[in-house]
Design an enzyme around this catalytic site. Sequence first.
Site, PDB file in Angstrom:
ATOM      1  N   ASP A  34      -3.100  -4.277 -24.640  1.00 12.45           N
ATOM      2  CA  ASP A  34      -3.352  -5.339 -25.601  1.00 12.45           C
ATOM      3  C   ASP A  34      -4.866  -5.504 -25.717  1.00 12.45           C
ATOM      4  O   ASP A  34      -5.549  -5.615 -24.700  1.00 12.45           O
ATOM      5  CB  ASP A  34      -2.735  -6.644 -25.069  1.00 12.45           C
ATOM      6  CG  ASP A  34      -2.019  -7.421 -26.134  1.00 12.45           C
ATOM      7  OD1 ASP A  34      -2.622  -7.637 -27.188  1.00 12.45           O
ATOM      8  OD2 ASP A  34      -0.861  -7.832 -25.906  1.00 12.45           O
ATOM      9  N   ASP A  76      -4.518  -7.649 -31.026  1.00 12.91           N
ATOM     10  CA  ASP A  76      -4.024  -9.021 -31.117  1.00 12.91           C
ATOM     11  C   ASP A  76      -4.672  -9.791 -32.271  1.00 12.91           C
ATOM     12  O   ASP A  76      -5.904  -9.801 -32.387  1.00 12.91           O
ATOM     13  CB  ASP A  76      -4.344  -9.744 -29.804  1.00 12.91           C
ATOM     14  CG  ASP A  76      -3.833 -11.171 -29.786  1.00 12.91           C
ATOM     15  OD1 ASP A  76      -2.610 -11.333 -29.666  1.00 12.91           O
ATOM     16  OD2 ASP A  76      -4.644 -12.104 -29.906  1.00 12.91           O
ATOM     17  N   GLU A 104      -1.481  -6.508 -34.426  1.00  3.59           N
ATOM     18  CA  GLU A 104      -0.458  -7.530 -34.636  1.00  3.59           C
ATOM     19  C   GLU A 104      -0.478  -7.929 -36.108  1.00  3.59           C
ATOM     20  O   GLU A 104      -1.455  -8.467 -36.606  1.00  3.59           O
ATOM     21  CB  GLU A 104      -0.777  -8.746 -33.769  1.00  3.59           C
ATOM     22  CG  GLU A 104       0.354  -9.734 -33.731  1.00  3.59           C
ATOM     23  CD  GLU A 104      -0.049 -11.037 -33.050  1.00  3.59           C
ATOM     24  OE1 GLU A 104      -1.243 -11.317 -32.945  1.00  3.59           O
ATOM     25  OE2 GLU A 104       0.854 -11.772 -32.658  1.00  3.59           O
ATOM     26  N   HIS A 106       6.857 -11.600 -26.572  1.00  2.00           N
ATOM     27  CA  HIS A 106       6.468 -12.723 -25.705  1.00  2.00           C
ATOM     28  C   HIS A 106       6.159 -14.001 -26.483  1.00  2.00           C
ATOM     29  O   HIS A 106       5.884 -15.030 -25.871  1.00  2.00           O
ATOM     30  CB  HIS A 106       5.238 -12.310 -24.891  1.00  2.00           C
ATOM     31  CG  HIS A 106       4.059 -12.074 -25.777  1.00  2.00           C
ATOM     32  ND1 HIS A 106       3.998 -11.009 -26.664  1.00  2.00           N
ATOM     33  CD2 HIS A 106       2.922 -12.772 -25.961  1.00  2.00           C
ATOM     34  CE1 HIS A 106       2.885 -11.074 -27.348  1.00  2.00           C
ATOM     35  NE2 HIS A 106       2.205 -12.135 -26.941  1.00  2.00           N
ATOM     36  N   ASP A 107       6.135 -13.922 -27.811  1.00  3.56           N
ATOM     37  CA  ASP A 107       5.879 -15.120 -28.616  1.00  3.56           C
ATOM     38  C   ASP A 107       7.167 -15.691 -29.193  1.00  3.56           C
ATOM     39  O   ASP A 107       7.119 -16.591 -30.054  1.00  3.56           O
ATOM     40  CB  ASP A 107       4.924 -14.787 -29.778  1.00  3.56           C
ATOM     41  CG  ASP A 107       3.506 -14.526 -29.296  1.00  3.56           C
ATOM     42  OD1 ASP A 107       3.080 -15.189 -28.326  1.00  3.56           O
ATOM     43  OD2 ASP A 107       2.841 -13.664 -29.870  1.00  3.56           O
TER      44      ASP A 107
HETATM   45  C1  NOJ Z   1      -0.969 -13.457 -30.514  1.00  2.00           C
HETATM   46  C2  NOJ Z   1      -0.376 -13.279 -29.164  1.00  2.00           C
HETATM   47  O1  NOJ Z   1       0.788 -12.519 -29.285  1.00  2.00           O
HETATM   48  C3  NOJ Z   1      -0.115 -14.663 -28.610  1.00  2.00           C
HETATM   49  O2  NOJ Z   1       0.619 -14.619 -27.425  1.00  2.00           O
HETATM   50  C4  NOJ Z   1      -1.449 -15.339 -28.409  1.00  2.00           C
HETATM   51  O3  NOJ Z   1      -1.227 -16.664 -27.980  1.00  2.00           O
HETATM   52  C5  NOJ Z   1      -2.249 -15.364 -29.703  1.00  2.00           C
HETATM   53  N1  NOJ Z   1      -2.238 -14.091 -30.368  1.00  2.00           N
HETATM   54  C6  NOJ Z   1      -3.683 -15.694 -29.422  1.00  2.00           C
HETATM   55  O4  NOJ Z   1      -4.296 -14.609 -28.779  1.00  2.00           O
END
Ligand code: NOJ
Length: 577
Positions: free
Chosen positions: A131, A233, A287, A353-354
């Site tokens: 990442d 990210d 992302e 994970h989000d």
């Molecule tokens: C996206 C990531 O997937 C998330 O977990 C993170 O909180 C935010 N970007 C900020 O970096």
Amino acid sequence: MRYFYIFFLTILSISLVTGCQNTKEKQLSSVVNSDEKWWKEAIVYQIYPRSFKDSDGDGIGDLKGIISKLDYLQSLSITAVWINPFYSSPNDDNGYDISDYRAIMKEYGSMEDFDTLLKGLHDRKIKLVMDLVVNHSSDEHEWFKQSRSSRTNKYRNYYHWWDAERGKPNYRYSLFDVNHDAWKYDSLTNSYYLHYFSRKQPDLNWENPTLRKEVYDIMKFWADKGIDGFRLDAFGFAAKDTSFPVFPKGYEKNFMAYYSMVPAIHDYLKEMNKEVFNKYNVMSVAEGAGNSFEDAHNLVDESRNELNMAYAFEGVDIAKAEGYSIPHFKKVFSKWDSAFNNKGWISIFLANHDQARMVSRFGNDSEANRDLSAKMLNTFILSMRGTPYLYNGDELAMTNAGFSKITDYRDMATLNEYQNQLNKKGNIPAFLKRLQFECRDNGRTPFQWDNSVNAGFSTGAPWIQVNKNYTSINVADQEKDANSVLNYVKKMIQIRKSNQVLVYGKYNLIDKDNPTVYAYTREWKGKKMLVLLNFSNQTSKVNTGLNLAKAKPLIQNYPNLYGETLQPYEAVIYQIL
Ligand code: NOJ
């Protein structure tokens, strides 16, 4: 009223995946999307390191923990892992706030552990995607400490500052701030700094070529170590209109159009590609997929030399607490498939994970239907065109934890939003209820290895509670059970790996208006597969227009098949002979 989380998840629906080609790949110059690439054939397994396996009893997962589970990863037959950030970090956002990009977070171990991990993965023919969090750093990064120290410091322009004598800067929304204000006043230099995420995640200034070079050097540091890819990210936010104009009234309805994909992003990505991706044998995933098909194409069209693969969020955002429409789900995935029919490539995933847990959001986590629906969803991910991403624990059908108290949650964004709700006298019970379904902490509870204390994750008190159902959902039990979700997923992975038609084959939706069944064929080089997935808890009929008597079932989640009548959450893949 739209809660923060829905907003956040929608925003995150804008991801990308990128990569570089190896020497063999570089020889393939055509842009037809069936060109064979390792990253198209990859089966990516996402590891959330904080929750995967703790080796030293501090309740926090670590690199040695992952190393101790390399054989488990190998037993899945996945071909790549994406590990969430493990760089030095004060952990405001669980590692997404980096204070040293060239060091390992102390809770996670040492650089020696990293080298061992990378070797262990490579020995098992598993690639590593790291990442890369460079839309922002931690406010504890040396760059930021220097930057905030004086207006004339040489690091000042690594970040976005607004001198207070110019008046208050125009409003910008922060995703994670308690008040959602992205400008934080800093009295030290009488200026505001910008943070689209938390106050401890100041945005880096990509307009500054010196900062960009620093980032490429960091990437080269890891690429030189032999890693195989980067996931970028929140990179859609990196380019900004730094005059920070007033946004027109109602812009919130189209937040991303104002906050992301400022055209300079393509220049930065082309430069990154030239400086890093093109020089190393690495894949890259950012992302997001942009704000439109055009954006997505521009990001991943091979001839433009930016990224390899889109990571569109529209699909994963469909599930809501009140349920979701299966025809809508089919439409969205079919639409994104068509977007890359000829050029470009996409990722296929239903969790990360989000997100809260896949089986709780898209399937049915009741005792009776959990395993069936988890098998069905994993069949979907592994039979679509695009690179599949499996989120750790979904191969076991791990479910939402469903915490009922705010003190059970650990996610900073959730806790800040809770405070915001309190401040504005929001409906707290409704907010807590919503979290039970959609909070990303649901997907971050410790990985369930066995039915020993703390699910075998740690001998110490875990940083976040273990899901109470670990005694019945865990690796040890499922490894022994031939009918388990785990063994089904392993089989499905083998099927994907041994049938390139499932990677490259043309996707064709059939029985399009069927309200409960998702049915499609995949065709390539004279081979044809039929995938039938009943997304509902009802027996359903499907009209395939094919002679199933002549078809050979390759995998099924029920012992018996009844042709075009599908049982609740049934999944079956036929090879059409
Ligand atoms: C996206 C990531 O997937 C998330 O977990 C993170 O909180 C935010 N970007 C900020 O970096």
